[in-house]
Scaffold this motif. Sequence first.
Motif, short mmCIF file in Angstrom:
data_model
loop_
_atom_site.label_atom_id
_atom_site.label_comp_id
_atom_site.label_asym_id
_atom_site.label_seq_id
_atom_site.Cartn_x
_atom_site.Cartn_y
_atom_site.Cartn_z
N LEU A 258 0.86 -1.17 0.00
CA LEU A 258 0.00 0.00 0.00
C LEU A 258 0.90 1.22 0.00
CD1 LEU A 258 -2.84 1.31 0.36
CD2 LEU A 258 -2.39 1.24 2.81
N GLU A 259 0.63 2.14 -0.91
CA GLU A 259 1.45 3.33 -0.98
C GLU A 259 0.55 4.55 -1.07
OE1 GLU A 259 4.62 2.95 -3.77
OE2 GLU A 259 5.12 5.06 -3.69
N THR A 260 0.73 5.48 -0.15
CA THR A 260 0.00 6.74 -0.18
C THR A 260 1.02 7.85 -0.41
OG1 THR A 260 0.18 7.06 2.20
CG2 THR A 260 -1.76 5.88 1.42
N ASP A 261 0.58 9.09 -0.30
CA ASP A 261 1.49 10.21 -0.55
C ASP A 261 2.66 10.23 0.42
OD1 ASP A 261 -1.28 12.41 -1.35
OD2 ASP A 261 -0.13 11.07 -2.64
N ASP A 262 2.43 9.84 1.67
CA ASP A 262 3.49 9.97 2.67
C ASP A 262 3.93 8.67 3.31
OD1 ASP A 262 1.44 11.05 5.50
OD2 ASP A 262 1.03 9.68 3.86
N VAL A 263 3.27 7.55 3.02
CA VAL A 263 3.62 6.27 3.65
C VAL A 263 3.61 5.16 2.62
CG1 VAL A 263 2.91 4.57 5.37
CG2 VAL A 263 2.66 6.97 5.88
N LYS A 264 4.59 4.27 2.75
CA LYS A 264 4.64 3.07 1.91
C LYS A 264 4.66 1.87 2.85
CE LYS A 264 7.44 0.83 -1.62
NZ LYS A 264 8.66 0.92 -2.43
N ILE A 265 3.67 0.96 2.73
CA ILE A 265 3.53 -0.19 3.63
C ILE A 265 3.58 -1.46 2.81
CG2 ILE A 265 2.03 -1.37 5.27
CD1 ILE A 265 0.83 1.33 5.95
N THR A 266 4.40 -2.43 3.27
CA THR A 266 4.44 -3.76 2.68
C THR A 266 4.17 -4.75 3.80
OG1 THR A 266 6.08 -3.05 1.06
CG2 THR A 266 5.82 -5.42 1.40
N ILE A 267 3.16 -5.61 3.61
CA ILE A 267 2.82 -6.62 4.61
C ILE A 267 3.00 -7.98 3.96
CG2 ILE A 267 1.01 -7.54 6.11
CD1 ILE A 267 -0.26 -4.73 6.05
N LYS A 268 3.86 -8.81 4.57
CA LYS A 268 4.11 -10.16 4.06
C LYS A 268 3.72 -11.15 5.14
CE LYS A 268 7.94 -8.88 1.07
NZ LYS A 268 9.33 -9.11 0.72
N THR A 269 2.88 -12.13 4.77
CA THR A 269 2.52 -13.18 5.72
C THR A 269 3.34 -14.40 5.38
OG1 THR A 269 0.69 -13.90 4.31
CG2 THR A 269 0.17 -12.35 6.08
N GLY A 270 3.75 -15.15 6.42
CA GLY A 270 4.56 -16.34 6.21
C GLY A 270 3.75 -17.43 5.55
N GLY A 271 4.34 -18.14 4.63
CA GLY A 271 3.68 -19.25 3.97
C GLY A 271 3.69 -20.51 4.81
N ASP A 272 4.43 -20.49 5.95
CA ASP A 272 4.50 -21.67 6.79
C ASP A 272 3.39 -21.64 7.83
OD1 ASP A 272 7.40 -20.34 8.57
OD2 ASP A 272 5.36 -19.62 8.38
N ASP A 273 3.33 -22.66 8.67
CA ASP A 273 2.27 -22.79 9.65
C ASP A 273 2.48 -21.91 10.88
OD1 ASP A 273 1.94 -26.32 8.98
OD2 ASP A 273 0.94 -24.62 8.05
N LYS A 274 3.57 -21.15 10.94
CA LYS A 274 3.83 -20.32 12.11
C LYS A 274 2.85 -19.16 12.21
CE LYS A 274 8.77 -21.27 12.22
NZ LYS A 274 10.09 -20.68 12.06
N GLY A 275 2.28 -18.73 11.09
CA GLY A 275 1.32 -17.64 11.10
C GLY A 275 1.97 -16.28 11.34
N GLU A 276 3.24 -16.12 10.98
CA GLU A 276 3.93 -14.87 11.22
C GLU A 276 3.58 -13.86 10.13
OE1 GLU A 276 7.85 -16.66 13.44
OE2 GLU A 276 8.07 -15.56 11.59
N THR A 277 3.45 -12.62 10.54
CA THR A 277 3.20 -11.53 9.61
C THR A 277 4.29 -10.51 9.80
OG1 THR A 277 0.83 -11.89 9.81
CG2 THR A 277 1.54 -9.81 8.87
N THR A 278 4.94 -10.10 8.70
CA THR A 278 5.99 -9.10 8.77
C THR A 278 5.49 -7.85 8.06
OG1 THR A 278 7.62 -10.86 8.67
CG2 THR A 278 8.41 -8.63 8.27
N THR A 279 5.66 -6.71 8.72
CA THR A 279 5.18 -5.45 8.15
C THR A 279 6.34 -4.47 8.08
OG1 THR A 279 3.06 -5.83 9.20
CG2 THR A 279 3.49 -3.61 8.39
N TYR A 280 6.50 -3.82 6.94
CA TYR A 280 7.51 -2.79 6.76
C TYR A 280 6.77 -1.48 6.51
CZ TYR A 280 10.51 -6.80 6.07
OH TYR A 280 11.17 -7.98 6.23
N VAL A 281 7.04 -0.48 7.33
CA VAL A 281 6.44 0.83 7.16
C VAL A 281 7.57 1.80 6.88
CG1 VAL A 281 5.06 2.63 8.23
CG2 VAL A 281 4.61 0.25 8.79
#
Length: 163
Positions: A23-46
């Motif tokens: 997601l990219e707006t005028d002032d923020v760029k966000i990337t959210i990646k969820t793990g493909g494994d069973d751990k259910g981890e979500t990584t977010t970069y702001v």
Amino acid sequence: MDLKDIQNLIKFVAKSGASEVKLETDDVKITIKTGGDDKGETTTYVQQIPVSAPVAQAPVAQQQPVVNTPEPVAAQTVTETDSKYITIKSPIIGTLYRKPSPDKPLFVEVGQTISEGDVLCIIEAMKLFNEIESEVSGKIVKILVDDASPVEFDQPLFLVDPS
């Protein structure tokens, strides 16, 4: 975009099953990646996108990557004492309804005997109401999901005693 909006977006993406959202707006760029494994981890970069500003202003501090792991849902954990039961799981993502309509009785209740082909609940997905039928016969021991609550693919819904 404030922190609460970002947290809500993270929760939505984690529940949706998407592997990556940008997601990219005028002032923020966000990337959210969820793990493909069973751990259910979500990584977010702001990342805050620098705005051309006069030299007199203080520089904007970069935010560090945020790692967010979704809280485990208590209904999804099946204890060892429940291992003798058959778990009926959600075949799709959507909203689970335990009644055909608000003024009708529940499809099934704890202690009720069911047979193969009985309707257990309805899951609404994209404005379509899908009847979830039992694939086993037995007695409902435990209902793991509340009425009108969101469910994920393969989430346990009911415990059935086949004996």
